[in-house]
Design a protein around this motif. Structure first.
Motif, PDB file in Angstrom:
ATOM      1  N   PRO A   3     -31.129 -88.599  24.593  1.00 16.84           N
ATOM      2  CA  PRO A   3     -31.158 -89.998  25.041  1.00 16.84           C
ATOM      3  C   PRO A   3     -32.603 -90.518  24.941  1.00 16.84           C
ATOM      4  O   PRO A   3     -33.553 -89.727  24.978  1.00 16.84           O
ATOM      5  CB  PRO A   3     -30.725 -89.928  26.505  1.00 16.84           C
ATOM      6  CG  PRO A   3     -30.508 -88.513  26.835  1.00 16.84           C
ATOM      7  CD  PRO A   3     -30.940 -87.663  25.689  1.00 16.84           C
ATOM      8  N   PRO A   4     -32.769 -91.833  24.806  1.00 15.86           N
ATOM      9  CA  PRO A   4     -34.123 -92.358  24.624  1.00 15.86           C
ATOM     10  C   PRO A   4     -35.083 -91.973  25.749  1.00 15.86           C
ATOM     11  O   PRO A   4     -36.264 -91.714  25.500  1.00 15.86           O
ATOM     12  CB  PRO A   4     -33.919 -93.871  24.560  1.00 15.86           C
ATOM     13  CG  PRO A   4     -32.492 -94.138  24.877  1.00 15.86           C
ATOM     14  CD  PRO A   4     -31.735 -92.877  24.750  1.00 15.86           C
ATOM     15  N   GLN A   5     -34.596 -91.907  26.969  1.00 20.16           N
ATOM     16  CA  GLN A   5     -35.496 -91.584  28.077  1.00 20.16           C
ATOM     17  C   GLN A   5     -36.024 -90.153  28.020  1.00 20.16           C
ATOM     18  O   GLN A   5     -37.012 -89.818  28.654  1.00 20.16           O
ATOM     19  CB  GLN A   5     -34.829 -91.860  29.434  1.00 20.16           C
ATOM     20  CG  GLN A   5     -33.581 -91.046  29.736  1.00 20.16           C
ATOM     21  CD  GLN A   5     -32.307 -91.745  29.313  1.00 20.16           C
ATOM     22  OE1 GLN A   5     -32.276 -92.396  28.277  1.00 20.16           O
ATOM     23  NE2 GLN A   5     -31.256 -91.614  30.096  1.00 20.16           N
ATOM     24  N   ASN A   6     -35.357 -89.308  27.247  1.00 22.11           N
ATOM     25  CA  ASN A   6     -35.832 -87.933  27.104  1.00 22.11           C
ATOM     26  C   ASN A   6     -36.621 -87.719  25.812  1.00 22.11           C
ATOM     27  O   ASN A   6     -36.969 -86.590  25.473  1.00 22.11           O
ATOM     28  CB  ASN A   6     -34.664 -86.945  27.193  1.00 22.11           C
ATOM     29  CG  ASN A   6     -34.056 -86.915  28.576  1.00 22.11           C
ATOM     30  OD1 ASN A   6     -33.155 -87.703  28.876  1.00 22.11           O
ATOM     31  ND2 ASN A   6     -34.561 -86.075  29.451  1.00 22.11           N
ATOM     32  N   GLY A   7     -36.889 -88.808  25.082  1.00 21.02           N
ATOM     33  CA  GLY A   7     -37.800 -88.668  23.944  1.00 21.02           C
ATOM     34  C   GLY A   7     -37.170 -88.782  22.581  1.00 21.02           C
ATOM     35  O   GLY A   7     -37.696 -88.248  21.601  1.00 21.02           O
ATOM     36  N   ALA A   8     -36.045 -89.475  22.472  1.00 21.40           N
ATOM     37  CA  ALA A   8     -35.373 -89.637  21.180  1.00 21.40           C
ATOM     38  C   ALA A   8     -36.309 -90.333  20.182  1.00 21.40           C
ATOM     39  O   ALA A   8     -37.171 -91.097  20.598  1.00 21.40           O
ATOM     40  CB  ALA A   8     -34.100 -90.472  21.366  1.00 21.40           C
ATOM     41  N   PRO A   9     -36.163 -90.083  18.890  1.00 22.08           N
ATOM     42  CA  PRO A   9     -35.194 -89.144  18.332  1.00 22.08           C
ATOM     43  C   PRO A   9     -35.710 -87.710  18.276  1.00 22.08           C
ATOM     44  O   PRO A   9     -34.931 -86.796  18.063  1.00 22.08           O
ATOM     45  CB  PRO A   9     -34.973 -89.691  16.921  1.00 22.08           C
ATOM     46  CG  PRO A   9     -36.303 -90.284  16.560  1.00 22.08           C
ATOM     47  CD  PRO A   9     -36.860 -90.857  17.839  1.00 22.08           C
ATOM     48  N   VAL A  10     -37.023 -87.533  18.484  1.00 21.31           N
ATOM     49  CA  VAL A  10     -37.549 -86.168  18.399  1.00 21.31           C
ATOM     50  C   VAL A  10     -38.740 -86.014  19.332  1.00 21.31           C
ATOM     51  O   VAL A  10     -39.607 -86.882  19.406  1.00 21.31           O
ATOM     52  CB  VAL A  10     -37.926 -85.799  16.939  1.00 21.31           C
ATOM     53  CG1 VAL A  10     -39.028 -86.675  16.391  1.00 21.31           C
ATOM     54  CG2 VAL A  10     -38.280 -84.320  16.806  1.00 21.31           C
ATOM     55  N   ARG A  11     -38.746 -84.928  20.050  1.00 21.73           N
ATOM     56  CA  ARG A  11     -39.843 -84.630  20.969  1.00 21.73           C
ATOM     57  C   ARG A  11     -40.199 -83.160  20.823  1.00 21.73           C
ATOM     58  O   ARG A  11     -39.486 -82.391  20.176  1.00 21.73           O
ATOM     59  CB  ARG A  11     -39.417 -84.877  22.407  1.00 21.73           C
ATOM     60  CG  ARG A  11     -38.354 -83.868  22.817  1.00 21.73           C
ATOM     61  CD  ARG A  11     -37.954 -83.956  24.252  1.00 21.73           C
ATOM     62  NE  ARG A  11     -39.012 -83.547  25.162  1.00 21.73           N
ATOM     63  CZ  ARG A  11     -38.928 -83.714  26.483  1.00 21.73           C
ATOM     64  NH1 ARG A  11     -37.836 -84.284  27.000  1.00 21.73           N
ATOM     65  NH2 ARG A  11     -39.887 -83.313  27.266  1.00 21.73           N
ATOM     66  N   LEU A  12     -41.280 -82.801  21.482  1.00 25.26           N
ATOM     67  CA  LEU A  12     -41.663 -81.404  21.518  1.00 25.26           C
ATOM     68  C   LEU A  12     -41.199 -80.823  22.849  1.00 25.26           C
ATOM     69  O   LEU A  12     -41.187 -81.533  23.853  1.00 25.26           O
ATOM     70  CB  LEU A  12     -43.185 -81.365  21.429  1.00 25.26           C
ATOM     71  CG  LEU A  12     -43.855 -80.093  20.984  1.00 25.26           C
ATOM     72  CD1 LEU A  12     -43.425 -79.722  19.579  1.00 25.26           C
ATOM     73  CD2 LEU A  12     -45.374 -80.315  21.009  1.00 25.26           C
ATOM     74  N   THR A  13     -40.797 -79.546  22.868  1.00 24.96           N
ATOM     75  CA  THR A  13     -40.580 -78.862  24.144  1.00 24.96           C
ATOM     76  C   THR A  13     -41.348 -77.548  24.080  1.00 24.96           C
ATOM     77  O   THR A  13     -41.081 -76.702  23.218  1.00 24.96           O
ATOM     78  CB  THR A  13     -39.078 -78.613  24.406  1.00 24.96           C
ATOM     79  OG1 THR A  13     -38.351 -79.825  24.166  1.00 24.96           O
ATOM     80  CG2 THR A  13     -38.847 -78.203  25.855  1.00 24.96           C
ATOM     81  N   VAL A  14     -42.340 -77.442  24.951  1.00 22.08           N
ATOM     82  CA  VAL A  14     -43.207 -76.258  24.967  1.00 22.08           C
ATOM     83  C   VAL A  14     -43.030 -75.605  26.338  1.00 22.08           C
ATOM     84  O   VAL A  14     -43.743 -75.933  27.286  1.00 22.08           O
ATOM     85  CB  VAL A  14     -44.689 -76.647  24.751  1.00 22.08           C
ATOM     86  CG1 VAL A  14     -45.519 -75.419  24.408  1.00 22.08           C
ATOM     87  CG2 VAL A  14     -44.828 -77.693  23.657  1.00 22.08           C
ATOM     88  N   PRO A  15     -42.088 -74.694  26.472  1.00 16.50           N
ATOM     89  CA  PRO A  15     -41.619 -74.307  27.800  1.00 16.50           C
ATOM     90  C   PRO A  15     -42.603 -73.491  28.636  1.00 16.50           C
ATOM     91  O   PRO A  15     -42.414 -73.402  29.837  1.00 16.50           O
ATOM     92  CB  PRO A  15     -40.352 -73.491  27.499  1.00 16.50           C
ATOM     93  CG  PRO A  15     -40.571 -72.946  26.136  1.00 16.50           C
ATOM     94  CD  PRO A  15     -41.353 -73.996  25.399  1.00 16.50           C
ATOM     95  N   TRP A  16     -43.629 -72.935  28.020  1.00 18.56           N
ATOM     96  CA  TRP A  16     -44.589 -72.165  28.836  1.00 18.56           C
ATOM     97  C   TRP A  16     -45.742 -73.032  29.351  1.00 18.56           C
ATOM     98  O   TRP A  16     -46.627 -72.567  30.033  1.00 18.56           O
ATOM     99  CB  TRP A  16     -45.120 -70.946  28.066  1.00 18.56           C
ATOM    100  CG  TRP A  16     -46.068 -71.217  26.927  1.00 18.56           C
ATOM    101  CD1 TRP A  16     -47.437 -71.175  26.997  1.00 18.56           C
ATOM    102  CD2 TRP A  16     -45.740 -71.516  25.554  1.00 18.56           C
ATOM    103  NE1 TRP A  16     -47.974 -71.445  25.754  1.00 18.56           N
ATOM    104  CE2 TRP A  16     -46.962 -71.639  24.850  1.00 18.56           C
ATOM    105  CE3 TRP A  16     -44.545 -71.666  24.850  1.00 18.56           C
ATOM    106  CZ2 TRP A  16     -47.017 -71.922  23.485  1.00 18.56           C
ATOM    107  CZ3 TRP A  16     -44.600 -71.950  23.491  1.00 18.56           C
ATOM    108  CH2 TRP A  16     -45.810 -72.077  22.828  1.00 18.56           C
TER     109      TRP A  16
END
Ligand code: MTE
Length: 333
Positions: free
Chosen positions: A230-243
């Motif tokens: 969804p746009p609020q979570n960074g659409a269309p592409v985001r980075l997720t760096v879990p550490w």
């Protein structure tokens, strides 16, 4: 983020893209009329994201390329989707947790252009369809630990950033990777004034050392909970760096640039004493204004439904430890 004034898989590496899988995904998209549909995908259609992932799974998700378990304590409860899409940090849409869900719904994510450039042999431009179809998509359950000491457990969908970087072929002079969010004040109210945008100097920028960016855990994320982001979570592409603390997981990316010097980052520019370049989750290094030893895991339908737990070094992703051998992580926070 506060400002001052206020098991999935342990399969072995390299389940390489099966072209037919991706072509068939493309076909499905085409049939559904999504490819090339351009502006149709903007607007409120995205409030209820396309859920073509759902229809595609399985077998369209490839097995994880990770050779280790990304969800070391699988017993943990997933954060309800309703929380993950309504309690957000995305200052471009406002500084309160409910602002992004409220103000991002008409954010247009197609057409989109992501450039990969700088010190690379093979610069790339990816459009919206490329982001969803060019790389093998995996679902990975990651914990995301925010610097504000809350955390969520989310089933993300994406591909390792390393796959993209390998395709761009970094030159030997490339040492860091700089990331940039779209700058579009017309659509992003937080970019229109320092007050609405929490004092951040936009566009929002982030960075990783090249070896961090090449770590298979670093995920280019295009979906969550079986759907496109969804746009609020960074659409269309985001980075997720879990550490790392959540602010490193930069949203709505338009540029990835390989560089030779440590790039500036938004929160470090704003408050350097509180937000370092590395931002590794570290329970032993307190934020100057609060402890980072524990966190509130958001587990229920209400944001008040939280479990207080101990925070683990690197957010529990010990696989990354060797990236920091010999570094004083209290100094390089
Ligand atoms: N990316 C941009 N462009 N702007 C932001 O304000 N906030 C960061 C990060 N990425 C932010 C951003 C912070 S502080 C966190 S905790 C995570 O996004 C939150 O991601 P989520 O809302 O999907 O949980």
């Amino acid at each position: 983020m506060l400002i001052k004034s206020t098991k999935r898989s342990d399969e072995s590496e390299n389940q390489v893209t099966d072209e037919t899988v991706f072509n068939s995904r493309r076909d499905v998209l085409k049939k559904l009329g999504f490819l090339g549909a351009g502006s149709l995908l903007g607007g409120s259609a995205l409030a209820n994201p396309l859920d073509w992932f759902k229809d595609e799974r399985p077998p369209k998700f490839v097995q994880s390329e990770l050779s280790f378990n990304v969800d070391t304590s699988t017993k943990q409860t997933l954060t309800p989707e309703s929380q993950a899409i309504n309690y957000n940090n995305f200052y471009e849409f406002g500084t309160s947790k409910s602002d992004p869900a409220k103000h991002a719904q008409s954010f247009k994510v197609n057409p989109w252009k992501l450039e990969v450039e700088g010190l690379v042999e093979n610069p790339l431009t990816l459009d919206y369809d490329d982001l969803l179809t060019k790389f093998p998509l995996e679902e990975r359950i990651y914990r995301l630990r925010c610097v504000e000491a809350w955390s969520m457990v989310i089933p993300w969908i994406g591909f390792s950033l390393s796959r993209l970087l390998k395709q761009a072929k970094p030159l030997s002079s490339a040492k860091y990777v700089a990331f940039e969010t779209v700058y579009d004040p017309k659509q992003m109210r937080g970019q229109r004034s320092r007050f609405l945008g929490g004092g951040v100097d936009y566009p929002y920028i982030e960075g990783l050392r090249l070896d961090e960016a090449m770590h298979p855990l670093a995920l280019m994320t295009v979906g969550m909970y079986g759907k496109t982001l969804p746009p609020q979570n960074g659409a269309p592409v985001r980075l997720t760096v879990p550490w790392k603390y959540g602010f490193k997981s930069i949203k709505s990316l338009v540029k990835i640039k390989l560089v030779d010097k440590m790039p500036p980052t938004s929160w470090n520019i704003l408050i350097p004493s509180e937000y370092g370049f590395y931002a590794n989750v570290n329970p032993k290094v307190a934020h100057p204004r609060w402890s980072q030893a524990r966190e509130r895991r958001i587990v229920g339908a209400s944001v008040l439904d939280q479990k207080r737990i101990d925070t683990k070094m690197f957010n529990g992703y010990e696989e990354v430890t060797s990236l920091y051998t010999g570094m004083d992580l209290a100094r390089y926070y």
